[in-house]
Design an enzyme around this catalytic site. Structure first.
Site, PDB file in Angstrom:
ATOM      1  N   SER A 240       0.477  -9.034   3.202  1.00  0.00           N
ATOM      2  CA  SER A 240       1.634  -9.943   3.342  1.00  0.00           C
ATOM      3  C   SER A 240       1.188 -11.372   3.647  1.00  0.00           C
ATOM      4  O   SER A 240       1.668 -12.334   3.026  1.00  0.00           O
ATOM      5  CB  SER A 240       2.603  -9.434   4.407  1.00  0.00           C
ATOM      6  N   HIS A 270       1.249  -0.678   3.479  1.00  0.00           N
ATOM      7  CA  HIS A 270       1.323  -1.832   4.384  1.00  0.00           C
ATOM      8  C   HIS A 270       2.557  -1.645   5.288  1.00  0.00           C
ATOM      9  O   HIS A 270       2.692  -0.599   5.925  1.00  0.00           O
ATOM     10  CB  HIS A 270       1.370  -3.107   3.522  1.00  0.00           C
ATOM     11  N   HIS A 317      -6.800   2.017   9.217  1.00  0.00           N
ATOM     12  CA  HIS A 317      -6.681   0.558   9.071  1.00  0.00           C
ATOM     13  C   HIS A 317      -7.876   0.030   8.299  1.00  0.00           C
ATOM     14  O   HIS A 317      -8.977   0.577   8.402  1.00  0.00           O
ATOM     15  CB  HIS A 317      -6.603  -0.139  10.434  1.00  0.00           C
ATOM     16  N   ARG A 326      -1.272  -3.202  19.241  1.00  0.00           N
ATOM     17  CA  ARG A 326       0.184  -3.310  19.019  1.00  0.00           C
ATOM     18  C   ARG A 326       0.828  -1.939  19.197  1.00  0.00           C
ATOM     19  O   ARG A 326       1.963  -1.817  19.637  1.00  0.00           O
ATOM     20  CB  ARG A 326       0.454  -3.872  17.608  1.00  0.00           C
ATOM     21  N   ASP A 372       2.365   0.792  12.990  1.00  0.00           N
ATOM     22  CA  ASP A 372       3.531   1.445  12.393  1.00  0.00           C
ATOM     23  C   ASP A 372       3.784   2.847  12.933  1.00  0.00           C
ATOM     24  O   ASP A 372       4.859   3.414  12.711  1.00  0.00           O
ATOM     25  CB  ASP A 372       3.366   1.510  10.868  1.00  0.00           C
TER      26      ASP A 372
HETATM   27  N1  NMX Z   1      -4.484   9.497   6.079  1.00  0.00           N
HETATM   28  C1  NMX Z   1      -5.224  10.095   5.109  1.00  0.00           C
HETATM   29  N2  NMX Z   1      -6.245   9.499   4.490  1.00  0.00           N
HETATM   30  C2  NMX Z   1      -6.558   8.255   4.880  1.00  0.00           C
HETATM   31  C3  NMX Z   1      -5.855   7.577   5.895  1.00  0.00           C
HETATM   32  C4  NMX Z   1      -4.767   8.243   6.487  1.00  0.00           C
HETATM   33  N3  NMX Z   1      -4.001   7.658   7.421  1.00  0.00           N
HETATM   34  N4  NMX Z   1      -6.392   6.358   6.057  1.00  0.00           N
HETATM   35  C5  NMX Z   1      -7.394   6.252   5.158  1.00  0.00           C
HETATM   36  N5  NMX Z   1      -7.481   7.395   4.448  1.00  0.00           N
HETATM   37  C6  NMX Z   1      -8.349   7.687   3.309  1.00  0.00           C
HETATM   38  C7  NMX Z   1      -8.084   6.655   2.220  1.00  0.00           C
HETATM   39  O1  NMX Z   1      -6.923   6.998   1.464  1.00  0.00           O
HETATM   40  C8  NMX Z   1      -9.385   6.715   1.442  1.00  0.00           C
HETATM   41  O2  NMX Z   1      -9.335   7.864   0.648  1.00  0.00           O
HETATM   42  P1  NMX Z   1     -10.038   7.880  -0.830  1.00  0.00           P
HETATM   43  O3  NMX Z   1     -11.500   7.704  -0.554  1.00  0.00           O
HETATM   44  O4  NMX Z   1      -9.675   9.215  -1.354  1.00  0.00           O
HETATM   45  O5  NMX Z   1      -9.441   6.746  -1.590  1.00  0.00           O
HETATM   46  C9  NMX Z   1     -10.411   6.942   2.560  1.00  0.00           C
HETATM   47  O6  NMX Z   1      -9.696   7.488   3.678  1.00  0.00           O
HETATM   48  C10 NMX Z   1     -11.105   5.666   3.003  1.00  0.00           C
HETATM   49  O7  NMX Z   1     -10.104   4.700   3.350  1.00  0.00           O
HETATM   50  P2  NMX Z   1     -10.384   3.590   4.483  1.00  0.00           P
HETATM   51  O8  NMX Z   1     -11.515   2.743   3.992  1.00  0.00           O
HETATM   52  O9  NMX Z   1     -10.521   4.233   5.809  1.00  0.00           O
HETATM   53  O10 NMX Z   1      -9.000   2.805   4.497  1.00  0.00           O
HETATM   54  P3  NMX Z   1      -8.532   1.584   3.596  1.00  0.00           P
HETATM   55  O11 NMX Z   1      -9.073   0.331   4.181  1.00  0.00           O
HETATM   56  O12 NMX Z   1      -8.827   1.823   2.150  1.00  0.00           O
HETATM   57  O13 NMX Z   1      -6.944   1.651   3.774  1.00  0.00           O
HETATM   58  C11 NMX Z   1      -4.923   1.899   4.993  1.00  0.00           C
HETATM   59  C12 NMX Z   1      -6.314   1.272   4.964  1.00  0.00           C
HETATM   60  C13 NMX Z   1      -4.160   1.358   6.175  1.00  0.00           C
HETATM   61  C14 NMX Z   1      -4.197   1.556   3.709  1.00  0.00           C
HETATM   62  C15 NMX Z   1      -5.104   3.466   5.109  1.00  0.00           C
HETATM   63  O14 NMX Z   1      -5.706   3.758   6.346  1.00  0.00           O
HETATM   64  C16 NMX Z   1      -3.808   4.216   4.969  1.00  0.00           C
HETATM   65  O15 NMX Z   1      -3.405   4.518   3.848  1.00  0.00           O
HETATM   66  N6  NMX Z   1      -3.096   4.504   6.121  1.00  0.00           N
HETATM   67  C17 NMX Z   1      -1.791   5.138   6.057  1.00  0.00           C
HETATM   68  C18 NMX Z   1      -0.719   4.126   5.703  1.00  0.00           C
HETATM   69  C19 NMX Z   1      -0.478   3.168   6.847  1.00  0.00           C
HETATM   70  O16 NMX Z   1      -0.318   3.552   7.989  1.00  0.00           O
HETATM   71  N7  NMX Z   1      -0.409   1.876   6.515  1.00  0.00           N
HETATM   72  C20 NMX Z   1      -0.056   0.841   7.488  1.00  0.00           C
HETATM   73  C21 NMX Z   1      -1.213  -0.055   7.890  1.00  0.00           C
HETATM   74  C22 NMX Z   1      -0.751  -1.081   8.892  1.00  0.00           C
HETATM   75  N8  NMX Z   1       0.220  -1.999   8.324  1.00  0.00           N
HETATM   76  O17 NMX Z   1       1.271  -2.174   8.847  1.00  0.00           O
HETATM   77  O18 NMX Z   1      -0.032  -2.585   7.274  1.00  0.00           O
HETATM   78  C1  MLT Z   2      -0.881  -5.948   9.361  1.00  0.00           C
HETATM   79  O1  MLT Z   2      -0.304  -6.144  10.437  1.00  0.00           O
HETATM   80  O2  MLT Z   2      -0.834  -6.775   8.446  1.00  0.00           O
HETATM   81  C2  MLT Z   2      -1.562  -4.634   9.130  1.00  0.00           C
HETATM   82  O3  MLT Z   2      -2.075  -4.101  10.295  1.00  0.00           O
HETATM   83  C3  MLT Z   2      -2.494  -4.622   7.961  1.00  0.00           C
HETATM   84  C4  MLT Z   2      -3.785  -5.369   8.084  1.00  0.00           C
HETATM   85  O4  MLT Z   2      -4.021  -6.160   8.981  1.00  0.00           O
HETATM   86  O5  MLT Z   2      -4.639  -5.131   7.201  1.00  0.00           O
END
Ligand code: NMX
Ligand code: MLT
Length: 439
Positions: A240, A270, A317, A326, A372
């Protein structure tokens, strides 16, 4: 010129030589290298953005203008009878880097009050949309509809000097921020409360007025203040904030930029994760027939979700490598105000159960909860059970930080953003050359 704008201008003038000197004398100093994994993998850890509004340390979490969340919550002036600081004070901090006095907070509140009138056509646009449109789509549309108000565009078309771009950008930002909470509350009441919208009360501070327009009694005013402050900024690289910065780097005005910011936040990886957490927990509750599960039952449910190829929303994350502060700030609020709430108990069990499961699965680099995972529980408890709306609350908060960033982007003359792309064949060539050099 308002006192805040005057102070901001003084800060901008003092800051500009620092940026100019870095570019002129040290522009070729390396901050790191980029490898193939980073080029394919979403530019993780590539240091190519600059902001002084906030900084995210992987282990410590966010600092706003150098201050941790507990410090911000302690040091900013508080609304009388509440535990949480004024949002207006936080805006002052984000923009200037200083903690405001009570008087300075009152001046910012007054400035917002004078800018708070939402044009009628914005409500007309919202009313013309199908009522089942997602509230994030409505918010984004409302913001971009207001683009015709842009002072920046008027000044730009009149030939304003580059050095002064920050000034009409400030005007646009303060106008939009003053109006955003009312637009959000209007969407909520129109969509989910039988179209019984509540007019703004200009005697209240931003958090108090938002709670009033939502039609929710105390301490929802404090919930709103906490929510907007916590979500305001997370340095520049998240989707964002980056979307807002990127769009504005083309000199698109704040309305285009914040609408784009909202669109990025609306993705389930996100900001939309806060609604996903609630819908996911509702699924567990339905399976459990409403009873609070044992840790073992919850563990099974988490594994089932992972095995079906889905992520656990609210966990993981891209930068953080510990529990999000947070999350902790909201958890503390829950422990104080709603310790016996059944939904909080679910979230509490997840806090114990999910990290070891994610560690055992071995994929997520960060098994800990993010912002979240906890935020929907508080909204649900105070009657906002329409979880589609949660990301709108995130968006209102995020707009404060992104707008502050954009004003400073314009003040420091950051150029149009344009990273370089390469082809897969080029990566293969680079990989071949690296292997040959090794052997
Ligand atoms: N549950 C299951 N698998 C996960 C999760 C999770 N919560 N978090 C990461 N992984 C997996 C990810 O999908 C990836 O799988 P693959 O190799 O099959 O593609 C692997 O672990 C490595 O990912 P990371 O490097 O740890 O995470 P990345 O930086 O790519 O993504 C998020 C970060 C936040 C997108 C990821 O942790 C996620 O999808 N979390 C759940 C959604 C979420 O809570 N998002 C909100 C984040 C905060 N916000 O407000 O933005
Ligand atoms: C955010 O507040 O934007 C989320 O935690 C995602 C991030 O910082 O990558």
């Amino acid at each position: 010129m308002s006192k805040l704008k005057e102070k901001l201008y003084t800060k901008i003038q003092a800051w500009r030589p620092r940026t100019a000197k870095l570019i002129k004398e040290h522009g070729d100093v390396k901050l790191g290298e980029v490898n193939i994994g980073q080029a394919i993998g979403g530019a993780r850890d590539v240091k190519c953005l600059v902001t002084d509004i906030s900084y995210l340390d992987p282990m410590e979490g966010i600092r706003f203008r150098g201050m941790t969340i507990p410090e911000v919550l302690e040091k900013l002036p508080k609304a009388p009878g509440g535990d949480m600081p004024y949002v207006e004070g936080h805006v002052y901090l984000l923009l200037t880097g200083d903690i405001p006095t009570e008087k300075e907070v009152a001046e910012v509140a007054d400035e917002f009050r004078k800018r708070a009138k939402v044009p009628q056509y914005v409500f007309d646009v919202l009313r013309a949309m199908p009522r089942d449109t997602h509230p994030m789509t409505m918010l984004s549309a409302a913001v971009v509809a207001m683009q015709r108000e842009s002072v920046f565009v008027q000044k730009y078309n009149a030939g304003i000097n580059k050095n002064d771009y920050w000034d009409p950008t400030y005007e646009d930002a303060m106008n939009l921020l003053a109006q955003l909470p009312e637009i959000a509350a209007y969407i909520f009441r129109m969509k989910y409360r039988g179209d019984t919208t509540i007019p703004s009360d200009p005697t209240l501070d931003m958090g108090g007025n938002f709670a009033h327009m939502m039609g929710i009694a105390k301490p929802y005013d404090d919930v709103s203040r906490l929510y907007f402050i916590l979500h305001s900024d997370h340095e520049s690289g998240n989707v964002s904030a980056h979307a807002g910065h990127l769009i504005s780097s083309a000199l698109s005005d704040i309305y285009y930029s914040i609408s784009g910011m909202i669109n990025g936040l609306a993705g389930p990886l996100h900001g939309l994760a806060n609604q996903e957490v609630l819908s996911w927990i509702q699924g567990v509750m339905a399976k459990m027939g409403g009873k609070v599960p044992t840790d073992e039952e919850m563990r099974q449910f988490v594994w089932d979700t992972l095995k079906s190829g889905q992520v656990i929303p609210g966990y993981g994350h891209a930068v953080l490598r510990k529990t999000d502060p947070r999350y902790m700030a909201q958890r503390e609020f829950c422990l104080k105000h709603l310790p016996e709430d059944p939904l909080f108990k679910y979230v509490d069990i997840l806090f114990r159960v999910v990290p070891p499961v994610l560690l055992e699965q071995g994929k997520a680099k960060n098994p800990w909860p993010n912002v979240d995972a906890q935020s929907g529980v508080i909204q649900w408890y105070y009657g906002v059970k329409e979880y589609d709306f949660y990301t709108v609350l995130f968006a209102v908060g995020r707009a404060f930080g992104v707008a502050a960033n954009i004003i400073w982007d314009r003040a420091l003359g950051y150029p149009i953003e344009r990273p370089k792309s390469v082809t897969t064949a080029m990566l293969e060539e680079a990989a071949k050359a690296a292997s040959a050099a090794k052997s």
